[in-house]
Design a protein around this motif. Structure first.
Motif, mmCIF file in Angstrom:
data_model
loop_
_atom_site.group_PDB
_atom_site.id
_atom_site.type_symbol
_atom_site.label_atom_id
_atom_site.label_comp_id
_atom_site.label_asym_id
_atom_site.label_seq_id
_atom_site.Cartn_x
_atom_site.Cartn_y
_atom_site.Cartn_z
ATOM 1 N N ALA A 56 0.223 -9.209 34.885
ATOM 2 C CA ALA A 56 1.059 -8.184 36.031
ATOM 3 C C ALA A 56 2.285 -7.617 35.208
ATOM 4 C CB ALA A 56 1.789 -9.071 37.055
ATOM 5 N N TYR A 57 2.870 -8.489 34.260
ATOM 6 C CA TYR A 57 4.034 -7.996 33.426
ATOM 7 C C TYR A 57 3.398 -8.502 31.810
ATOM 8 C CZ TYR A 57 8.371 -7.615 31.066
ATOM 9 O OH TYR A 57 9.303 -7.321 29.942
ATOM 10 N N TRP A 58 3.672 -7.535 30.748
ATOM 11 C CA TRP A 58 3.854 -7.794 29.503
ATOM 12 C C TRP A 58 4.635 -6.825 28.774
ATOM 13 C CZ3 TRP A 58 2.057 -3.934 26.469
ATOM 14 C CH2 TRP A 58 1.121 -3.156 26.988
ATOM 15 N N ALA A 59 5.245 -7.628 27.725
ATOM 16 C CA ALA A 59 5.939 -6.459 26.827
ATOM 17 C C ALA A 59 5.643 -6.902 25.484
ATOM 18 C CB ALA A 59 7.566 -6.306 27.228
ATOM 19 N N LYS A 60 5.223 -6.246 24.444
ATOM 20 C CA LYS A 60 4.885 -6.460 23.139
ATOM 21 C C LYS A 60 5.908 -5.818 22.117
ATOM 22 C CE LYS A 60 0.966 -3.843 22.711
ATOM 23 N NZ LYS A 60 -0.559 -3.768 22.404
ATOM 24 N N ALA A 61 6.129 -6.363 21.089
ATOM 25 C CA ALA A 61 7.031 -5.889 19.986
ATOM 26 C C ALA A 61 6.512 -6.462 18.435
ATOM 27 C CB ALA A 61 8.407 -5.854 20.182
ATOM 28 N N ARG A 62 6.506 -5.515 17.594
ATOM 29 C CA ARG A 62 6.338 -6.210 16.387
ATOM 30 C C ARG A 62 7.384 -7.294 15.882
ATOM 31 N NH1 ARG A 62 2.588 -3.067 13.204
ATOM 32 N NH2 ARG A 62 1.946 -1.084 14.430
ATOM 33 N N ARG A 79 7.911 5.774 16.370
ATOM 34 C CA ARG A 79 8.235 5.619 15.033
ATOM 35 C C ARG A 79 9.042 4.091 14.875
ATOM 36 N NH1 ARG A 79 10.848 10.102 14.063
ATOM 37 N NH2 ARG A 79 9.148 10.860 12.546
ATOM 38 N N SER A 80 10.289 3.910 15.679
ATOM 39 C CA SER A 80 10.905 2.705 15.477
ATOM 40 C C SER A 80 10.150 1.662 15.578
ATOM 41 C CB SER A 80 12.249 2.870 16.324
ATOM 42 O OG SER A 80 11.966 3.133 17.600
ATOM 43 N N GLY A 81 9.278 1.775 16.726
ATOM 44 C CA GLY A 81 8.500 0.412 17.279
ATOM 45 C C GLY A 81 7.678 0.044 16.144
ATOM 46 N N LEU A 82 7.364 0.547 14.844
ATOM 47 C CA LEU A 82 6.602 0.052 13.840
ATOM 48 C C LEU A 82 7.390 -0.904 12.837
ATOM 49 C CD1 LEU A 82 5.148 3.448 12.667
ATOM 50 C CD2 LEU A 82 3.975 1.608 13.977
ATOM 51 N N SER A 83 8.652 -0.876 13.020
ATOM 52 C CA SER A 83 9.450 -1.729 12.034
ATOM 53 C C SER A 83 9.876 -3.175 13.061
ATOM 54 C CB SER A 83 10.900 -0.902 11.896
ATOM 55 O OG SER A 83 11.926 -1.927 11.603
ATOM 56 N N PRO A 84 9.420 -4.022 12.511
ATOM 57 C CA PRO A 84 9.855 -5.403 13.171
ATOM 58 C C PRO A 84 11.383 -5.659 13.088
ATOM 59 C CG PRO A 84 7.982 -6.080 11.456
ATOM 60 C CD PRO A 84 8.672 -4.411 11.249
ATOM 61 N N ARG A 85 11.923 -5.123 12.045
ATOM 62 C CA ARG A 85 13.523 -5.337 12.177
ATOM 63 C C ARG A 85 14.301 -4.789 13.357
ATOM 64 N NH1 ARG A 85 17.259 -2.861 8.013
ATOM 65 N NH2 ARG A 85 15.357 -2.084 7.026
ATOM 66 N N LEU A 86 13.778 -3.689 13.820
ATOM 67 C CA LEU A 86 14.276 -2.909 14.776
ATOM 68 C C LEU A 86 14.132 -3.423 16.194
ATOM 69 C CD1 LEU A 86 13.856 0.901 13.487
ATOM 70 C CD2 LEU A 86 15.833 -0.757 13.297
ATOM 71 N N SER A 87 12.982 -4.245 16.267
ATOM 72 C CA SER A 87 12.820 -4.889 17.643
ATOM 73 C C SER A 87 13.307 -6.142 17.884
ATOM 74 C CB SER A 87 11.392 -5.066 17.928
ATOM 75 O OG SER A 87 10.660 -3.867 18.072
ATOM 76 N N GLN A 88 14.144 -6.714 16.732
ATOM 77 C CA GLN A 88 14.869 -8.022 16.860
ATOM 78 C C GLN A 88 16.027 -8.131 17.680
ATOM 79 O OE1 GLN A 88 14.892 -10.005 12.532
ATOM 80 N NE2 GLN A 88 15.851 -8.048 12.375
ATOM 81 N N HIS A 89 16.682 -7.017 17.726
ATOM 82 C CA HIS A 89 17.929 -6.908 18.831
ATOM 83 C C HIS A 89 17.470 -7.063 20.321
ATOM 84 C CE1 HIS A 89 21.789 -4.699 20.483
ATOM 85 N NE2 HIS A 89 21.984 -5.792 20.165
ATOM 86 N N ILE A 90 16.496 -6.018 20.531
ATOM 87 C CA ILE A 90 16.158 -5.912 22.107
ATOM 88 C C ILE A 90 14.826 -5.728 21.715
ATOM 89 C CG2 ILE A 90 16.209 -4.658 24.034
ATOM 90 C CD1 ILE A 90 19.189 -3.868 23.463
ATOM 91 N N ALA A 91 13.936 -6.608 22.441
ATOM 92 C CA ALA A 91 12.429 -6.446 22.247
ATOM 93 C C ALA A 91 11.446 -6.165 23.443
ATOM 94 C CB ALA A 91 12.028 -7.769 21.582
ATOM 95 N N GLU A 92 12.407 -6.059 24.650
ATOM 96 C CA GLU A 92 11.527 -5.820 25.870
ATOM 97 C C GLU A 92 12.373 -4.944 26.720
ATOM 98 O OE1 GLU A 92 10.450 -8.849 28.580
ATOM 99 O OE2 GLU A 92 12.026 -10.100 27.555
ATOM 100 N N PRO A 93 11.729 -4.066 27.799
ATOM 101 C CA PRO A 93 12.548 -3.290 28.663
ATOM 102 C C PRO A 93 13.458 -4.068 29.561
ATOM 103 C CG PRO A 93 10.211 -3.438 29.326
ATOM 104 C CD PRO A 93 10.453 -3.975 28.027
ATOM 105 N N PHE A 94 14.625 -3.754 30.004
ATOM 106 C CA PHE A 94 15.697 -4.307 31.018
ATOM 107 C C PHE A 94 16.223 -3.619 31.931
ATOM 108 C CE2 PHE A 94 17.908 -3.147 27.065
ATOM 109 C CZ PHE A 94 19.115 -2.619 27.633
ATOM 110 N N LEU A 95 16.811 -4.226 32.783
ATOM 111 C CA LEU A 95 17.636 -3.567 33.674
ATOM 112 C C LEU A 95 19.088 -4.528 33.838
ATOM 113 C CD1 LEU A 95 17.642 -1.367 36.082
ATOM 114 C CD2 LEU A 95 17.423 -3.527 37.518
ATOM 115 N N GLU A 96 20.072 -3.458 33.714
ATOM 116 C CA GLU A 96 21.255 -4.205 33.722
ATOM 117 C C GLU A 96 21.622 -3.835 35.165
ATOM 118 O OE1 GLU A 96 23.647 -3.365 29.489
ATOM 119 O OE2 GLU A 96 24.319 -2.310 31.065
#
Length: 880
Positions: A717-723, A597-614
């Motif tokens: 080998a790596y990709w991550a996409k978001a609206r 659901r949340s991935g359908l909103s471009p606004r919700l991917s503005q803050h963090i758009a790809e998977p990460f590791l701290e």
């Protein structure tokens, strides 16, 4: 001519977390919804978080499964229903009822949940129905039942405003339950004497408002609260009269606590003393806990260690005091109420109690009642994998992503002889493995009830037409039940009819001494159900809502609460030389579960758009790793590829990754493929916070960033996409350079005939490609040997323009300020805009930032980041 009146607002409930916020939804002319917070709902009083505010952006039918599929081919409902009934009936006849299973979800409505539980436990005759709520709150259920006799949440949200001390333990409330966080902030603003303690191995946004942050050693919660219990006794703070009248087990619990060593927490003596003194010295204390406590191989003990302290002092069930479990899903509580867990019956009755089983069997007129608990989630999918379960129906959840050891779970589902998946989307990691796919309705189309973390029952109401051939989950279940021969018992005409039956069964539970009783609603009419206002249970002739246990009255045989003797123990799997780091998993602020659901909103991917590791700087330096490079995270269970964030927010020796990314959103971002399937022996909840892992550089030959108008595709080998904006964004990396950058750009954008405008530097391995289609910029690719430095928000905003030059420049000109990375998702305010406002306006606090640029003025979950930015600027000024 008089203008047509606009559609009326419809009162409904948010489908995200367990806060259970009220939403006012108004259909718009485009077939979507405009939403705002319901000022009359007791949970949120008009507030919504960033996700709730963006609900209207998540309703497009793009990607929806609109028809049943058998073997990937369109079929009719009659054919699909008959096949499911036949396969389940034949499997039961040949292998017994325990060879079939349902795996359901805390995002189902209570009425859906009730029908699923009734069909499996009362008619199929197996306990094999479990829920993804097992992954988030089963330890709280187990702790409540051991201490109180039932799964009872004692308090109400208003206790957060009435407390003088709030302890957040294992709960990043600011990001995971932002509206409750805002209620606490408002209370603290009104009463600055309200104190907050944040207990978490990571320093999170919730730490920002706390007077004390305790970065304890992962898994050491029992040691901490045992230390508190021992100190309570030494200080004479135990309530002797309360204990004598209402509690058993105090002496044994105290003896076990005294034998523990709170040095295992890794906290200093000053930190421990400060916490103990504050907790003991403040009568009105609420201890809020969530996944950081529950998701552990000792989760139930952690819950009971917290409950022990409240029981010892009598600080429970009175205004402003008590333990408070906040749940992760909108209807995790409703699922608990209907017996959606494998070891429970409906209405908080006990599956292992013969009298309770008989009562439910008689009420349902059930042909064969389950007589033993079924398999809990982890064991259920192990049984799918080894062939004990031969047919499974998965509803409204995505276990191929969200279960620990997710690769093994996906393989088990793929190999299962018969798999049914009910979902809104046919392309999830799990749905793609189904033999039969059933199109389900979602939020905005469904009608029924949900129960939030404070036991408040609220209505979800349909605001949009049902698309295609989608059906409500209860309808799909009732259809299969009828095809299996139980049509009369599942002949429901509406959710209201199911609700009445559920409420009538709760009266039986009430007579058997259970807490869950909504029998006051058993005769509710259809119009009454349609108009049902939010209300906390119990709902009986004698009582409406309120707190539990302020005057005792526990639901044990003797009416006394139980304190348990507990001993701290380490996480189930020790770190090793080959896997020396502890992996903690959790959520990010603006996304939800597996992002369907949340991935359908471009606004919700503005803050963090790809998977990460701290990772802590010390651990990164020891491995020669740098911020923003890609890393491979490995455990014996699997691996993930993530973007590295180097930060001192967490303890050395620990790493953190979010759990949202799927096979649709990233090449290898499914972090639960890495998580070990260790479980709590009491609750069955997996340990999602302490898997031993190792981290190493991926070392690709090149990194890339692409923007496209159409959804991009890549097999790198790596990709991550978001609206993003009017199109999409994609991060890429590959182990060898491409033969042709232009060909790669066309492949990613799906534009084989587009005109390419290219700027490259072969010597430095740099390339920038803009693709023109019909005179407009349809895509762009930026690549180089290091993580690409591009003004991403700026480039995204240029998609669809007529000139490739500004795009290839990758940064705005002097007359076009770059707002930078988005901090406030509600109003799309970037970090550079915030910094400019602070510097030009000489702003002194977060409220002033909000007045200048609106950041932080809606849900407020970005306020901690705003304060960090402000502090950083002030420190820089002081150093000059």
């Amino acid at each position: 001519m008089e203008a047509a009146s606009s559609p009326a607002e419809i009162r409904t409930t948010c489908p995200y977390c367990g806060v259970g916020c009220g939403v006012l939804a108004r259909p718009d002319p485009q077939g979507g919804l405009r939403v705002r917070g319901d000022p009359d709902h007791p949970a949120n009083r008009g507030r919504l978080c960033s996700k709730g505010s963006a609900l209207g952006e998540t309703l497009a039918l793009e990607g929806r499964g609109l028809h049943p599929l058998i073997g990937g081919t369109r079929a009719g409902w009659d054919e699909a229903t008959a096949l499911i009934a036949e396969k389940f009936r034949d499997t039961i006849a040949e292998h017994g009822p325990d060879a079939v299973a349902f795996y359901v979800s805390g995002q189902l409505l209570t009425e859906d949940y009730y029908v699923a539980n009734k069909l499996m436990k009362g008619f199929i005759g197996s306990g094999n129905i479990d829920t993804n709520s097992r992954l988030c709150m089963a330890s709280s259920v187990a702790g409540h039942r051991r201490a109180f006799g039932t799964d009872t949440v004692p308090g109400q949200y208003e206790d957060l405003e009435e407390a003088d001390l709030i302890v957040l333990t294992g709960s990043n409330l600011a990001w995971c339950h932002p509206v409750l966080y805002q209620r606490i902030l408002a209370a603290k603003s009104a009463r600055p004497e309200l104190k907050i303690v944040n207990i978490d191995p990571r320093r999170t946004a919730s730490s920002d408002m706390a007077e004390l942050h305790l970065a304890l050693e992962p898994g050491s919660d029992v040691a901490l609260f045992n230390g508190l219990l021992a100190r309570i006794a030494r200080r004479g703070a135990a309530d002797a009269a309360w204990l004598a009248a209402h509690v058993s087990g105090y002496e044994a619990a105290l003896a076990a606590a005294g034998a523990d060593d709170d040095a295992a927490t890794g906290l200093s003596r000053d930190e421990l003393d400060a916490f103990y003194d504050l907790w003991i010295g403040t009568e009105k204390v609420v201890t809020v806990y969530s996944q950081g406590v529950n998701q552990s191989s000792a989760g139930a003990d952690k819950v009971n260690a917290i409950l022990n302290c409240h029981l010892a002092t009598g600080r429970i069930g009175r205004p402003g005091m008590g333990p408070f479990s906040v749940t992760g899903q909108p209807n995790a509580m409703g699922g608990r109420e209907v017996g959606g867990l494998a070891n429970m019956l409906a209405c908080h009755l006990d599956l292992e109690d013969p009298a309770h089983r008989l009562a439910v069997r008689d009420f349902w007129d059930a042909p064969r009642m389950a007589e033993a608990p079924g398999l809990k989630a982890v064991d259920m999918f192990r049984a799918v994998g080894d062939g004990r379960i031969k047919a499974i129906w998965i509803m409204c959840t995505n276990p191929a992503v969200s279960m620990p050891e997710a690769d093994a779970v996906a393989a088990a589902i793929a190999a299962c002889p018969f798999v049914v998946v009910s979902d809104m989307y046919a392309d999830t990691d799990t749905a793609k493995l189904a033999d039969v796919f059933l199109p389900a309705t979602g939020w905005g189309e469904k009608t029924g009830t949900v129960t939030n973390s404070e036991r408040c029952i609220s209505r979800q109401r349909a605001t949009l037409p049902v698309p295609g051939e989608a059906r409500h989950d209860w309808q799909a279940l009732a259809g299969v039940a009828a095809a299996m021969g139980w049509g009369a018992e599942f002949d429901y005409a509406s959710p209201a009819e199911i609700f009445r039956e559920h409420a009538a069964l709760s009266e039986v539970a009430g007579r058997l001494g259970r807490d869950f009783d909504i029998s006051g609603l058993k005769d509710i009419s259809d119009p009454g159900y349609d108009a049902l206002a939010p209300q906390a249970w119990p709902v009986t002739a004698a009582r409406q809502g309120g707190r539990f246990f302020g005057a005792g009255g526990f639901f044990t045989p003797d009416g006394r609460a139980r304190m348990l003797p507990l001993s701290a123990r380490a996480p189930a799997r020790p770190v090793t030389a080959s896997h020396p780091l502890r992996l903690n998993t959790g959520r990010v602020r603006d996304h939800w579960h597996t992002m369907t659901r949340s991935g359908l909103s471009p606004r919700l991917s503005q803050h963090i758009a790809e998977p990460f590791l701290e990772m802590h700087p010390r651990d990164a330096a020891a491995r020669g790793l740098s911020a923003a490079e890609l890393v491979r995270v490995t455990s014996p269970a699997g691996e993930a590829l993530l973007r590295l964030v180097v930060t001192d927010r967490l303890r050395p020796g620990t790493v953190f990754a979010p759990m949202h990314w799927t096979g649709q959103a990233a090449s290898a971002g499914r972090i639960d493929a890495v998580v070990a399937a260790e479980t709590d022996p009491v609750s069955g909840q997996p340990e999602s916070k302490a898997t031993p892992v190792e981290v190493a550089a991926l070392a690709p030959a090149w990194y890339g960033f692409a923007v496209t108008l159409a959804e991009p595709r890549a097999d790198t080998a790596y990709w991550a996409k978001a609206r993003a904006g009017a199109g999409w964004r994609m991060e890429l990396a590959e182990m060898a350079p491409p033969r042709d950058w232009e060909a790669l750009a066309r492949q990613v954008a799906g534009l084989p005939d587009a005109t390419a405008v290219t700027v490259s530097d072969a010597a430095r391995g740099l390339a920038r490609v803009a693709l023109m289609q019909d005179g407009r910029v349809a895509a762009a690719l930026f690549a180089g040997p290091e993580p690409v430095a591009v003004a991403r928000s700026h480039v995204i905003g240029l998609l669809g323009g007529t000139s490739p030059g500004p795009v290839l420049a990758a940064r705005p000109g002097e007359d076009q300020p770059d707002q930078g990375a988005i901090v406030c998702a509600c109003f799309s305010v970037g970090v550079n805009t915030i910094i400019s406002a602070i510097e030009t306006g000489n702003l002194a606090d977060v409220d002033a930032i909000g007045a200048a640029c609106r950041a932080g003025t809606n849900c407020g979950s970005c306020k901690a980041e705003l304060r960090t930015i402000l502090t950083s600027i002030r420190h820089q000024e002081a150093a000059q």
